[in-house]
Design a protein around this motif. Structure first.
Motif, PDB file in Angstrom:
ATOM      1  N   GLN A  81       0.738  -1.403  -0.078  1.00  0.00           N
ATOM      2  CA  GLN A  81      -0.119   0.145  -0.072  1.00  0.00           C
ATOM      3  C   GLN A  81       0.838   1.003  -0.022  1.00  0.00           C
ATOM      4  O   GLN A  81       1.908   1.521   0.684  1.00  0.00           O
ATOM      5  CB  GLN A  81      -0.889  -0.140   1.011  1.00  0.00           C
ATOM      6  N   GLU A  82       0.267   2.465  -0.582  1.00  0.00           N
ATOM      7  CA  GLU A  82       0.900   3.483  -0.506  1.00  0.00           C
ATOM      8  C   GLU A  82       0.479   4.206   0.654  1.00  0.00           C
ATOM      9  O   GLU A  82      -0.677   4.594   0.714  1.00  0.00           O
ATOM     10  CB  GLU A  82       1.065   4.395  -1.946  1.00  0.00           C
ATOM     11  N   ILE A  83       1.295   4.454   1.462  1.00  0.00           N
ATOM     12  CA  ILE A  83       0.950   5.215   2.984  1.00  0.00           C
ATOM     13  C   ILE A  83       1.643   6.495   3.104  1.00  0.00           C
ATOM     14  O   ILE A  83       0.874   7.378   3.425  1.00  0.00           O
ATOM     15  CB  ILE A  83       1.276   4.212   4.166  1.00  0.00           C
ATOM     16  N   LEU A  84       2.862   6.841   2.745  1.00  0.00           N
ATOM     17  CA  LEU A  84       3.649   7.990   2.991  1.00  0.00           C
ATOM     18  C   LEU A  84       3.778   8.459   1.536  1.00  0.00           C
ATOM     19  O   LEU A  84       4.449   8.036   0.554  1.00  0.00           O
ATOM     20  CB  LEU A  84       4.896   7.799   3.553  1.00  0.00           C
ATOM     21  N   THR A  85       3.125   9.472   1.020  1.00  0.00           N
ATOM     22  CA  THR A  85       3.187  10.257  -0.228  1.00  0.00           C
ATOM     23  C   THR A  85       4.190  11.301  -0.022  1.00  0.00           C
ATOM     24  O   THR A  85       3.830  12.239   0.566  1.00  0.00           O
ATOM     25  CB  THR A  85       1.785  10.830  -0.663  1.00  0.00           C
ATOM     26  N   ARG A  86       5.334  11.222  -0.696  1.00  0.00           N
ATOM     27  CA  ARG A  86       6.380  12.124  -0.755  1.00  0.00           C
ATOM     28  C   ARG A  86       6.068  13.392  -1.583  1.00  0.00           C
ATOM     29  O   ARG A  86       6.207  13.323  -2.543  1.00  0.00           O
ATOM     30  CB  ARG A  86       7.675  11.443  -1.143  1.00  0.00           C
ATOM     31  N   CYS A  87       5.648  14.200  -1.029  1.00  0.00           N
ATOM     32  CA  CYS A  87       5.147  15.680  -1.558  1.00  0.00           C
ATOM     33  C   CYS A  87       6.161  16.723  -1.193  1.00  0.00           C
ATOM     34  O   CYS A  87       5.810  17.778  -1.697  1.00  0.00           O
ATOM     35  CB  CYS A  87       3.829  15.821  -1.594  1.00  0.00           C
ATOM     36  N   GLY A  88       6.925  16.651  -0.252  1.00  0.00           N
ATOM     37  CA  GLY A  88       7.580  17.692   0.196  1.00  0.00           C
ATOM     38  C   GLY A  88       6.732  18.420   1.475  1.00  0.00           C
ATOM     39  O   GLY A  88       5.507  18.193   1.440  1.00  0.00           O
ATOM     40  N   GLY A  89       7.505  19.201   2.042  1.00  0.00           N
ATOM     41  CA  GLY A  89       6.632  19.954   3.177  1.00  0.00           C
ATOM     42  C   GLY A  89       7.364  21.433   3.273  1.00  0.00           C
ATOM     43  O   GLY A  89       8.471  21.654   3.270  1.00  0.00           O
ATOM     44  N   LEU A  90       6.465  22.226   3.417  1.00  0.00           N
ATOM     45  CA  LEU A  90       6.623  23.583   3.362  1.00  0.00           C
ATOM     46  C   LEU A  90       6.410  24.241   5.023  1.00  0.00           C
ATOM     47  O   LEU A  90       5.397  23.920   5.448  1.00  0.00           O
ATOM     48  CB  LEU A  90       5.566  24.656   2.443  1.00  0.00           C
ATOM     49  N   SER A  91       7.378  25.130   5.502  1.00  0.00           N
ATOM     50  CA  SER A  91       7.211  25.742   6.522  1.00  0.00           C
ATOM     51  C   SER A  91       7.214  27.353   6.152  1.00  0.00           C
ATOM     52  O   SER A  91       8.253  27.739   5.621  1.00  0.00           O
ATOM     53  CB  SER A  91       8.380  25.564   7.568  1.00  0.00           C
ATOM     54  N   ILE A  92       6.256  28.053   6.584  1.00  0.00           N
ATOM     55  CA  ILE A  92       6.280  29.464   6.185  1.00  0.00           C
ATOM     56  C   ILE A  92       5.970  30.322   7.260  1.00  0.00           C
ATOM     57  O   ILE A  92       5.324  30.032   8.216  1.00  0.00           O
ATOM     58  CB  ILE A  92       5.060  29.333   5.041  1.00  0.00           C
ATOM     59  N   GLY A  93       6.552  31.375   7.222  1.00  0.00           N
ATOM     60  CA  GLY A  93       6.511  32.456   8.357  1.00  0.00           C
ATOM     61  C   GLY A  93       7.729  33.599   8.002  1.00  0.00           C
ATOM     62  O   GLY A  93       8.122  33.717   6.975  1.00  0.00           O
ATOM     63  N   GLU A  94       7.687  34.550   8.927  1.00  0.00           N
ATOM     64  CA  GLU A  94       8.314  35.763   8.661  1.00  0.00           C
ATOM     65  C   GLU A  94       9.802  35.334   8.959  1.00  0.00           C
ATOM     66  O   GLU A  94      10.199  34.665  10.013  1.00  0.00           O
ATOM     67  CB  GLU A  94       8.021  36.863   9.733  1.00  0.00           C
ATOM     68  N   VAL A  95      10.544  36.040   8.215  1.00  0.00           N
ATOM     69  CA  VAL A  95      12.140  35.773   8.073  1.00  0.00           C
ATOM     70  C   VAL A  95      12.725  36.003   9.492  1.00  0.00           C
ATOM     71  O   VAL A  95      13.622  35.267   9.753  1.00  0.00           O
ATOM     72  CB  VAL A  95      12.731  36.662   6.891  1.00  0.00           C
ATOM     73  N   ASP A  96      12.216  37.097   9.878  1.00  0.00           N
ATOM     74  CA  ASP A  96      12.678  37.420  11.444  1.00  0.00           C
ATOM     75  C   ASP A  96      11.629  37.077  12.522  1.00  0.00           C
ATOM     76  O   ASP A  96      11.724  37.818  13.749  1.00  0.00           O
ATOM     77  CB  ASP A  96      12.947  39.077  11.635  1.00  0.00           C
ATOM     78  N   GLY A  97      10.678  36.450  12.414  1.00  0.00           N
ATOM     79  CA  GLY A  97       9.665  36.180  13.293  1.00  0.00           C
ATOM     80  C   GLY A  97      10.079  34.934  14.343  1.00  0.00           C
ATOM     81  O   GLY A  97      11.338  34.582  14.397  1.00  0.00           O
ATOM     82  N   PRO A  98       9.124  34.470  15.221  1.00  0.00           N
ATOM     83  CA  PRO A  98       9.534  33.451  16.109  1.00  0.00           C
ATOM     84  C   PRO A  98       9.773  32.022  15.464  1.00  0.00           C
ATOM     85  O   PRO A  98      10.213  31.166  15.951  1.00  0.00           O
ATOM     86  CB  PRO A  98       8.467  33.582  16.979  1.00  0.00           C
ATOM     87  N   TYR A  99       9.430  31.749  14.288  1.00  0.00           N
ATOM     88  CA  TYR A  99       9.159  30.312  13.684  1.00  0.00           C
ATOM     89  C   TYR A  99      10.384  30.055  12.843  1.00  0.00           C
ATOM     90  O   TYR A  99      10.962  28.963  13.267  1.00  0.00           O
ATOM     91  CB  TYR A  99       7.810  30.265  12.811  1.00  0.00           C
ATOM     92  N   ILE A 100      10.280  30.711  11.708  1.00  0.00           N
ATOM     93  CA  ILE A 100      11.487  30.537  11.002  1.00  0.00           C
ATOM     94  C   ILE A 100      13.027  30.333  11.525  1.00  0.00           C
ATOM     95  O   ILE A 100      13.648  29.442  11.252  1.00  0.00           O
ATOM     96  CB  ILE A 100      11.350  31.403   9.415  1.00  0.00           C
ATOM     97  N   PRO A 101      13.395  31.501  12.218  1.00  0.00           N
ATOM     98  CA  PRO A 101      14.811  31.262  12.621  1.00  0.00           C
ATOM     99  C   PRO A 101      14.925  29.950  13.523  1.00  0.00           C
ATOM    100  O   PRO A 101      15.934  29.588  13.490  1.00  0.00           O
ATOM    101  CB  PRO A 101      14.595  32.777  13.434  1.00  0.00           C
ATOM    102  N   ALA A 102      13.890  29.716  14.617  1.00  0.00           N
ATOM    103  CA  ALA A 102      13.961  28.447  15.207  1.00  0.00           C
ATOM    104  C   ALA A 102      14.027  27.417  14.469  1.00  0.00           C
ATOM    105  O   ALA A 102      14.653  26.338  14.801  1.00  0.00           O
ATOM    106  CB  ALA A 102      12.707  28.560  16.307  1.00  0.00           C
ATOM    107  N   LEU A 103      13.115  27.163  13.232  1.00  0.00           N
ATOM    108  CA  LEU A 103      13.280  26.198  12.454  1.00  0.00           C
ATOM    109  C   LEU A 103      14.813  25.948  11.804  1.00  0.00           C
ATOM    110  O   LEU A 103      15.074  24.755  12.018  1.00  0.00           O
ATOM    111  CB  LEU A 103      12.281  26.447  11.299  1.00  0.00           C
ATOM    112  N   LEU A 104      15.287  26.978  11.264  1.00  0.00           N
ATOM    113  CA  LEU A 104      16.478  26.815  11.007  1.00  0.00           C
ATOM    114  C   LEU A 104      17.657  26.553  11.945  1.00  0.00           C
ATOM    115  O   LEU A 104      18.682  26.082  11.536  1.00  0.00           O
ATOM    116  CB  LEU A 104      16.942  28.368  10.085  1.00  0.00           C
TER     117      LEU A 104
END
Length: 333
Positions: A81-104
């Motif tokens: 069975q196909e269970i995991l479809t590899r489509c990639g994943g996007l994380s979107i946010g402000e360059v200088d916000g709380p999310y993207i810098p912590a992710l990087l």
């Protein structure tokens, strides 16, 4: 006298995999399920879940995710069975916000494959998303979308083929350790096993010792789906899974799997509830209003009307870290 070496309480997202892995080791296991595997009112509900190799936070989840990636591939190979479809994943946010810098910061520690896409690159490659000035995207090239029902049912089917047993419509009321095993009690009787894995989602709380009951709480998690103006723009080949955290808005979702609707759901809006069996399935007016406003701002290609919604119970820990391991003082549970 023992009824077997292992019981798994709950045959959902965790229990089904435990049952499958135990069966691969040749351990005769019995799974107890309150309703049936992948029933529509369990925490498995909602068609899909996001699978990502990138994350923010101090915990080093990367080795766990690498192992999970291999195990999903193994489940697909064994089940066909196909269970995991590899489509990639996007994380979107402000360059200088709380999310993207912590992710990087986390990506830098783990070395996870990724691409940084500025606003112009996002508009060129993923025009489905409307970004504001100062926002960017991080593409996780190994991410994808998991088919939850298919995953659970495939694992259960393979476990049964390997000799495991699943007892349905069996709500476990008590798990008690004895001198020579663990007694599992339901409304219809009791059994004794050498060891027990408790994996019954929102129903696990009452089965845990008091010191753990104080550290967990049930939550109501709601999901929403929207119709696409041009569904071909939201298929997995063109539209990765996504998480967007910007200003006071947050949304996550997945590509269409029915060729028409797209899951796009407010992030972090789960509310604590007393009973996982009686959660409100309907969205409140405030939940509807915020969902529509957020989709209207982020996705011009989605019609800002909820065409499907539902809510599901789950069990959360006080520090948002998973509970795994023997309970204190026990080698059997």
């Amino acid at each position: 006298m023992s009824d077997g070496p292992l019981a798994v309480i709950g045959v959902g997202s965790v229990g089904s995999m435990a049952l499958w892995q135990a069966s691969k080791l040749g351990v005769p296991a019995v799974g107890f399920e309150a309703v049936s595997p992948a029933h529509p009112r369990s925490a498995v509900g909602g068609d899909t879940r996001l699978f990502r190799m990138t994350f923010r936070g101090e915990h080093n989840l990367y080795p766990v995710l690498q192992l999970a990636e291999r195990l999903w591939q193994g489940l697909e190979e064994e089940s066909g069975q196909e269970i995991l479809t590899r489509c990639g994943g996007l994380s979107i946010g402000e360059v200088d916000g709380p999310y993207i810098p912590a992710l990087l910061d986390s990506i830098k520690r783990t070395g996870a494959p990724h691409e940084i896409l500025d606003r112009a690159e996002m508009a060129s490659r993923y025009p489905q998303h409307h970004l504001s000035p100062g926002e960017c995207g991080i593409l996780d090239t190994r991410a994808g979308v998991l088919r939850t029902d298919r995953a659970v049912l495939s694992a259960v089917d393979l476990a049964r083929q390997n000799g495991a047993e699943v007892v349905k419509d069996a709500r476990v009321r008590e798990v008690r350790e004895l001198s020579d095993g663990v007694r599992v009690s339901t409304d219809d009787g009791s059994w004794t096993f050498d060891r027990v894995i408790v994996a019954s989602g929102s129903g696990s709380g009452a089965l845990l010792p008091a010191y753990l009951q104080r550290q967990v709480h049930r939550k109501r998690i709601f999901l929403t789906w929207f119709a696409a103006r041009h569904p071909e723009q939201f298929v997995p080949e063109a539209f990765p899974i996504f998480i967007r955290i910007t200003r006071d808005r947050s949304l996550y979702g997945a590509p269409t799997i029915d060729g028409s609707t797209v899951k796009a759901t407010l992030d972090g809006r789960g509310t604590t509830v007393a009973d996982g069996d009686t959660i409100a399935r309907e969205l409140t007016p405030a939940e509807v209003a915020e969902s529509l406003d957020t989709v209207r701002e982020f996705f011009p290609g989605l019609i800002p009307e909820i065409v499907r919604s539902d809510a599901y119970p789950d069990l959360c820990t006080s520090d948002s870290t998973g509970l795994l391991g023997p309970v204190a003082g026990s080698e059997r549970i």
